[in-house]
Design an enzyme around this catalytic site. Structure first.
Site, short mmCIF file in Angstrom:
data_model
loop_
_atom_site.label_atom_id
_atom_site.label_comp_id
_atom_site.label_asym_id
_atom_site.label_seq_id
_atom_site.Cartn_x
_atom_site.Cartn_y
_atom_site.Cartn_z
N SER A 238 -8.47 11.03 1.32
CA SER A 238 -7.07 11.26 1.65
C SER A 238 -6.94 12.52 2.49
O SER A 238 -7.65 13.51 2.28
CB SER A 238 -6.22 11.33 0.37
OG SER A 238 -6.59 12.44 -0.40
N GLY A 240 -3.85 14.15 3.38
CA GLY A 240 -2.49 14.71 3.34
C GLY A 240 -1.59 14.02 4.36
O GLY A 240 -1.54 12.80 4.43
N GLY A 243 -2.63 10.88 6.52
CA GLY A 243 -2.91 9.55 5.98
C GLY A 243 -4.19 9.53 5.17
O GLY A 243 -4.52 10.50 4.47
N GLY A 269 -1.95 12.46 -4.23
CA GLY A 269 -3.28 11.86 -4.37
C GLY A 269 -3.40 11.05 -5.66
O GLY A 269 -4.05 10.00 -5.68
N ASP A 270 -2.74 11.51 -6.71
CA ASP A 270 -2.78 10.79 -7.99
C ASP A 270 -2.06 9.45 -7.85
O ASP A 270 -2.51 8.42 -8.37
CB ASP A 270 -2.14 11.62 -9.10
CG ASP A 270 -2.73 13.00 -9.18
OD1 ASP A 270 -3.91 13.16 -8.81
OD2 ASP A 270 -2.02 13.94 -9.59
N1 LIG Z 1 3.13 15.60 4.03
C1 LIG Z 1 2.89 14.29 3.89
N2 LIG Z 1 3.55 13.37 4.63
C2 LIG Z 1 3.31 12.05 4.49
N3 LIG Z 1 2.40 11.54 3.65
C3 LIG Z 1 1.69 12.40 2.90
C4 LIG Z 1 1.90 13.83 2.97
N4 LIG Z 1 1.05 14.42 2.08
C5 LIG Z 1 0.39 13.42 1.48
N5 LIG Z 1 0.75 12.21 1.96
C6 LIG Z 1 0.26 10.88 1.55
O1 LIG Z 1 -0.33 11.00 0.26
C7 LIG Z 1 -1.73 10.68 0.32
C8 LIG Z 1 -2.52 11.58 -0.63
O2 LIG Z 1 -2.24 12.93 -0.32
P1 LIG Z 1 -3.33 14.11 -0.32
O3 LIG Z 1 -4.39 13.84 0.67
O4 LIG Z 1 -2.54 15.37 -0.17
O5 LIG Z 1 -3.94 13.97 -1.79
P2 LIG Z 1 -4.62 15.08 -2.73
O6 LIG Z 1 -5.06 16.25 -1.91
O7 LIG Z 1 -5.61 14.39 -3.55
O8 LIG Z 1 -3.34 15.49 -3.61
P3 LIG Z 1 -3.23 15.83 -5.19
O9 LIG Z 1 -4.63 16.00 -5.72
O10 LIG Z 1 -2.40 17.06 -5.24
O11 LIG Z 1 -2.53 14.66 -5.80
C9 LIG Z 1 -2.11 10.82 1.79
O12 LIG Z 1 -3.22 10.01 2.09
C10 LIG Z 1 -0.83 10.37 2.48
O13 LIG Z 1 -0.76 8.96 2.55
MG LIG Z 2 -6.30 14.95 -5.43
#
Ligand SMILES: Nc1ncnc2c1ncn2[C@@H]1O[C@H](COP(=O)(O)OP(=O)(O)OP(=O)(O)O)[C@@H](O)[C@H]1O
Ligand SMILES: [Mg+2]
Length: 327
Positions: A238, A240, A243, A269-270
């Site tokens: 992922s 952020g 995508g 992400g969860d």
């Molecule tokens: N600012 C944003 N705008 C649009 N989509 C987002 C944004 N942030 C996250 N996403 C969506 O959420 C998905 C997962 O987010 P991210 O990559 O931040 O996960 P993470 O770092 O594992 O988060 P966490 O561990 O805090 O749950 C991304 O792949 C995207 O589809």
């Molecule tokens: Mg995560």
């Protein structure tokens, strides 16, 4: 068995929460350190990655059970969430409080300051006892369960191979494992052959020991894991606001994020992990899996806690997710 309803069908997904947290958000207009601040508003949410995953699955209509630990002295908010969402609660109660992570939201600067605690300091005996209790719960719950979600950090004192031990037990009972953690617990549990992992770009970079500054580097690192000695079937990276990459040995896709009004990125992400599991339970192809998982994240982004709108709204959003094939 569900202690709330002994006649309920077995849960299809078990999530393991070894280091839960209460997320305490406080809004302040113009935070000043070292001064008395008059706060505007506060909100407390039951959190912890595995609880967020179970909560999103329950909102989508997937029966989920949670096992792991909760602090006896502030378990009520977690228990209320489980009751409200009909999540079967098989958590072991530890003496003391579940950690409280504080988020100071400055409504003037728009900045959030996080104060995160490591979790309860477990003695070797307490850690061994907790792991044994969780294994026993898992054995009972695994009858009928298809997926086990191992996600989040481990509390201090818990051996770093705890997820590896739990993954092997899940596999022995025929369940599939999705792993979402970081550092040594990720490295060690990878050797137990989880079916799916969902690192974000920082977690993947730490795992492979390289900076992974470009999409090409991230894809190469993901593909190397798919061809490694204990290969997961799916690696989702992922990114952020950029995508996520969905990689199998046959396919590589980039699912683009939906343009939603972001209320909180905590737990995005969860929600994606929950969407991945929901898609696998429906035997979706990789494109539809990427769309549903992205729609889960987008739906969560518009809310403060780990909650989703009704399933038909999530499915409608999924159809809007653009997915491109990577050569
Ligand atoms: N600012 C944003 N705008 C649009 N989509 C987002 C944004 N942030 C996250 N996403 C969506 O959420 C998905 C997962 O987010 P991210 O990559 O931040 O996960 P993470 O770092 O594992 O988060 P966490 O561990 O805090 O749950 C991304 O792949 C995207 O589809
Ligand atoms: Mg995560």
């Amino acid at each position: 068995m569900n202690p709330l309803n002994p006649f309920a069908p077995p849960s299809r997904v078990i999530t393991v929460v070894l280091n839960p947290a209460l997320d305490h958000t406080i809004e302040v207009a113009g935070l000043r350190l070292g001064a008395v601040n008059h706060a505007l508003r506060m909100q407390v949410e039951a959190g912890g990655k595995a609880i967020n995953v179970a909560s999103c699955l329950a909102d989508f209509g997937v029966s989920a059970a949670v096992t792991g630990q909760l602090g006896r002295d502030n378990a009520a908010l977690f228990e209320a969430l489980f009751q409200r969402k009909k999540i079967a609660n098989h958590c072991h109660l530890l003496d003391g409080l579940t950690r409280i992570n504080t988020k100071l939201v400055d409504t003037v600067s728009g900045e959030t300051t996080d104060l995160n605690l490591p979790g309860p300091e477990l003695t070797p005996a307490t850690a061994a006892d907790l792991l044994e209790q969780v294994l026993q719960h898992l054995d009972r719950l695994l009858e009928g369960a298809r997926w086990v979600v191992l996600s989040g950090s481990l509390p201090p004192g818990m051996p770093a191979d705890a997820y590896a031990t739990l993954a092997r037990r899940a596999h022995a009972a025929g369940a599939a494992v999705v792993l979402d953690t970081s550092g040594a617990p990720l490295k060690l549990a990878l050797a137990a052959g989880p079916q799916m992992i969902k690192p974000n770009r920082h977690e993947l970079a730490e795992l492979v020991g390289e900076p992974l500054a470009t999409r090409e580097a991230l894809i190469a690192a993901g593909r190397a894991l798919l061809n490694g000695p204990h290969t997961p079937e799916t690696v989702v990276v992922s990114l952020g606001g950029d995508g996520a990459l969905f990689l199998t040995r046959e396919q590589a896709l980039h699912a683009h994020p939906l343009p939603v009004a972001v209320t909180s990125t905590v737990g995005a992400g969860d929600a994606m992990v929950a969407g991945l599991v929901a898609a696998h339970l429906e035997n979706l192809a990789l494109v539809e899996t990427a769309q549903l998982a992205t729609a889960f994240s987008a739906s969560k982004l518009t809310r403060l806690g780990p909650h989703l709108p009704p399933p038909d709204q999530v499915r409608a959003l999924a159809r809007q997710v653009a997915v491109s094939t990577i050569d």
